[in-house]
Scaffold this motif. Structure first.
Motif, short mmCIF file in Angstrom:
data_model
loop_
_atom_site.label_atom_id
_atom_site.label_comp_id
_atom_site.label_asym_id
_atom_site.label_seq_id
_atom_site.Cartn_x
_atom_site.Cartn_y
_atom_site.Cartn_z
N MET A 153 7.70 6.74 2.19
CA MET A 153 6.72 6.06 1.53
C MET A 153 5.36 6.14 1.98
O MET A 153 5.33 5.98 3.50
CB MET A 153 6.86 4.56 1.19
CG MET A 153 5.93 3.64 0.33
SD MET A 153 6.37 1.91 0.75
CE MET A 153 7.56 1.61 -0.68
N VAL A 154 4.39 6.14 1.36
CA VAL A 154 2.96 6.09 1.79
C VAL A 154 2.35 5.00 1.45
O VAL A 154 2.08 4.94 0.14
CB VAL A 154 2.06 7.57 2.11
CG1 VAL A 154 0.64 7.24 2.38
CG2 VAL A 154 2.84 8.49 2.50
N PHE A 155 1.66 4.09 2.26
CA PHE A 155 0.95 2.92 1.77
C PHE A 155 -0.25 2.64 2.34
O PHE A 155 -0.46 2.56 3.44
CB PHE A 155 1.87 1.69 1.85
CG PHE A 155 1.42 0.32 1.20
CD1 PHE A 155 2.10 -0.11 -0.05
CD2 PHE A 155 0.30 -0.35 1.68
CE1 PHE A 155 1.44 -0.86 -0.83
CE2 PHE A 155 -0.04 -1.50 0.83
CZ PHE A 155 0.57 -1.83 -0.28
N CYS A 156 -1.43 2.51 1.69
CA CYS A 156 -2.61 2.47 2.30
C CYS A 156 -3.65 1.86 1.42
O CYS A 156 -3.64 2.03 0.07
CB CYS A 156 -3.12 3.99 2.40
SG CYS A 156 -4.80 4.30 3.19
N SER A 157 -4.53 1.07 1.74
CA SER A 157 -5.66 0.55 1.28
C SER A 157 -6.64 1.20 0.62
O SER A 157 -6.97 2.33 1.17
CB SER A 157 -6.06 -0.75 2.02
OG SER A 157 -5.15 -1.78 2.26
N GLN A 158 -7.30 1.00 -0.41
CA GLN A 158 -8.68 1.46 -0.79
C GLN A 158 -9.85 0.89 -0.13
O GLN A 158 -10.59 1.72 0.36
CB GLN A 158 -8.82 1.39 -2.26
CG GLN A 158 -10.16 1.96 -2.70
CD GLN A 158 -10.22 1.67 -4.36
OE1 GLN A 158 -9.61 0.87 -4.70
NE2 GLN A 158 -11.38 2.27 -4.80
N VAL A 159 -9.69 -0.43 0.32
CA VAL A 159 -10.87 -1.03 1.07
C VAL A 159 -10.11 -1.87 1.86
O VAL A 159 -9.26 -2.70 1.44
CB VAL A 159 -11.68 -1.96 0.30
CG1 VAL A 159 -12.71 -2.65 1.23
CG2 VAL A 159 -12.54 -0.80 -0.62
N ASP A 182 6.07 14.74 -0.09
CA ASP A 182 6.57 14.48 -1.49
C ASP A 182 6.85 12.86 -1.38
O ASP A 182 7.56 12.46 -2.30
CB ASP A 182 7.68 15.23 -1.78
CG ASP A 182 7.84 16.63 -1.96
OD1 ASP A 182 6.66 16.77 -2.55
OD2 ASP A 182 8.53 17.36 -1.42
N ALA A 183 6.20 12.17 -0.59
CA ALA A 183 6.53 10.67 -0.55
C ALA A 183 5.98 9.85 -1.87
O ALA A 183 5.27 10.51 -2.49
CB ALA A 183 5.78 10.00 0.74
N MET A 184 6.47 8.66 -1.97
CA MET A 184 5.89 7.69 -2.85
C MET A 184 4.62 7.40 -2.41
O MET A 184 4.47 6.81 -1.17
CB MET A 184 6.96 6.71 -3.02
CG MET A 184 6.31 5.40 -3.73
SD MET A 184 7.32 3.87 -3.72
CE MET A 184 8.83 4.15 -4.86
N LEU A 185 3.58 7.74 -2.97
CA LEU A 185 2.30 7.30 -2.71
C LEU A 185 1.89 5.93 -3.49
O LEU A 185 1.98 5.93 -4.52
CB LEU A 185 1.20 8.48 -3.13
CG LEU A 185 1.55 9.85 -2.50
CD1 LEU A 185 0.56 10.75 -2.97
CD2 LEU A 185 1.80 9.60 -1.15
#
Length: 387
Positions: A153-159, A182-185
């Motif tokens: 899994m990849v988790f990242c903020s836009q701001v 191929d991670a869940m984005l």
């Protein structure tokens, strides 16, 4: 120009300069009527209100959100009471008894950060965090780490909530990640939705996008949403009976069935008052031609006027040197000033509040946010000369 839409909040807060729109944005007056409309629909329709909610209000709100984000399939949007519920539903797509590698940053909001850190206490779950600073190299460093680590899994903020730093080219960022893993984005767009012009058309099939109405969507707490990539085959084990919508007529089987649209990730019964409020705000803006582009342009003008006013005060703490980001093009709709200590920030925030200037802070960072109910000629920071 826009203050006419916020008369009730402005009248209730006369004498105050509210610089915390990134925390609790003033609500337009139409949200009061929307709150009453939900009560009236409940009284008038009783059990039949669900036909109105699911047959009219939800599809209309999905379309309004899809219009803002340029999403091709509005039905892929699912609602929840908060983003934590959606975060947990995403985590529950994985077998948490097996190894799980999650890539994120050191600057995610608590709805993700706390839960991810708690899960990482298990030996089989690894949380990899990439520092957002230095901001100039963040996207390159993050993409490189995704390629190196090959997370699930990849988790990242836009701001990012603790700095205001915004990913300038979000579709390009998502596409670059999709090209190396191929991670869940997953993109947390809470501080970007209805603030920064965002076009997800090219990446709608590549990433989940979470946001809600509490910040710049101006509908208040209680209505969050997630744009789900079409064709998603995940089977979250944290699932509610709303996720069966579209399958209720199917023959029952031992296998738990899921809806073929965004309700795939739905929960269960919730209070839809907040959805009525969000619907009212988005509809108002559409009718008035208030696009996100216009909002962003107006806020940029407010930010420039604020910086000019602050420069005139020559304050030893609130100055250009302590502003985390000098480039407006890399900013969301709030400024973050990093001071020497947590106590110094708390004392300054308390002083400002006593002078009718409302801000908010996180640790050693003091934040000033901007919204449509402000005008540049109303900024008055002369009290800083005595701070």
């Amino acid at each position: 120009m826009y203050k006419q839409f916020y008369q009730r909040f402005l009248q209730a807060n006369q004498g105050k300069q509210h610089f915390a729109s990134h925390s609790h944005h003033y609500w337009p007056d139409v949200t009061r009527d929307a709150t009453l409309a939900y009560w009236d629909d409940s009284a008038r329709l009783v059990d039949d209100k669900w036909q109105r909610i699911f047959g009219e209000m939800i599809p209309q709100t999905q379309q309004l959100i899809a219009d803002v984000l340029n999403l091709p399939l509005p039905e892929q949007i699912v609602f929840a009471g908060n983003t934590h519920e959606l975060v947990m539903r995403l985590f529950s797509c994985f077998d948490l008894s097996k190894p799980l590698k999650v890539l994120s940053t050191d600057s995610e909001f608590y709805s993700f950060q706390r839960q991810a850190k708690r899960l990482a206490e298990f030996d089989n779950i690894e949380l990899i965090t990439v520092p957002t600073e230095p901001f100039a190299s963040f996207t390159e460093r993050f993409i490189a780490k995704a390629k190196e680590q090959q997370p699930d899994m990849v988790f990242c903020s836009q701001v990012f909530f603790n700095s205001g730093y915004a990913i300038a080219d979000l579709p390009g960022f998502v596409s670059a990640l999709a090209a190396v893993t191929d991670a869940m984005l997953v993109i947390d767009g809470y501080h970007g939705f209805m603030a920064l012009p965002t076009d997800l058309a090219s990446v709608a099939e590549q990433a989940f996008y979470l946001a809600g109405s509490y910040k710049y969507a101006q509908g208040g707490e209680g209505c969050c949403f997630m744009a789900v990539p079409p064709g998603s085959k995940q089977r979250p084990w944290y699932t509610g009976w709303f996720a069966e919508f579209g399958t209720l007529a199917a023959e029952k089987s031992a296998l738990v069935l899921y809806s073929n649209d965004g309700n795939h990730f739905a929960g269960a019964t919730m209070d839809y008052t907040a959805l009525y409020r969000l619907h009212a705000v988005l509809l108002l803006f559409k009718q008035q031609g208030i696009t996100v582009g216009r909002i962003h342009h107006y806020v940029r003008q407010l930010q420039q006027a604020f910086l000019a006013e602050l420069a005139r005060q020559q304050h030893p703490q609130l100055n250009q040197a302590n502003l985390l980001l000098a480039d407006l093009a890399a900013h969301g709709h709030f400024f973050t000033y990093k001071l020497a200590s947590n106590s110094e920030v708390a004392e300054l925030a308390a002083f400002l509040k006593n002078k009718g200037i409302i801000t908010d802070y996180r640790g050693d960072r003091l934040r000033f946010g901007f919204g449509l109910y402000q005008t540049s000629d109303s900024f008055n920071l002369s009290c800083l000369q005595h701070a």
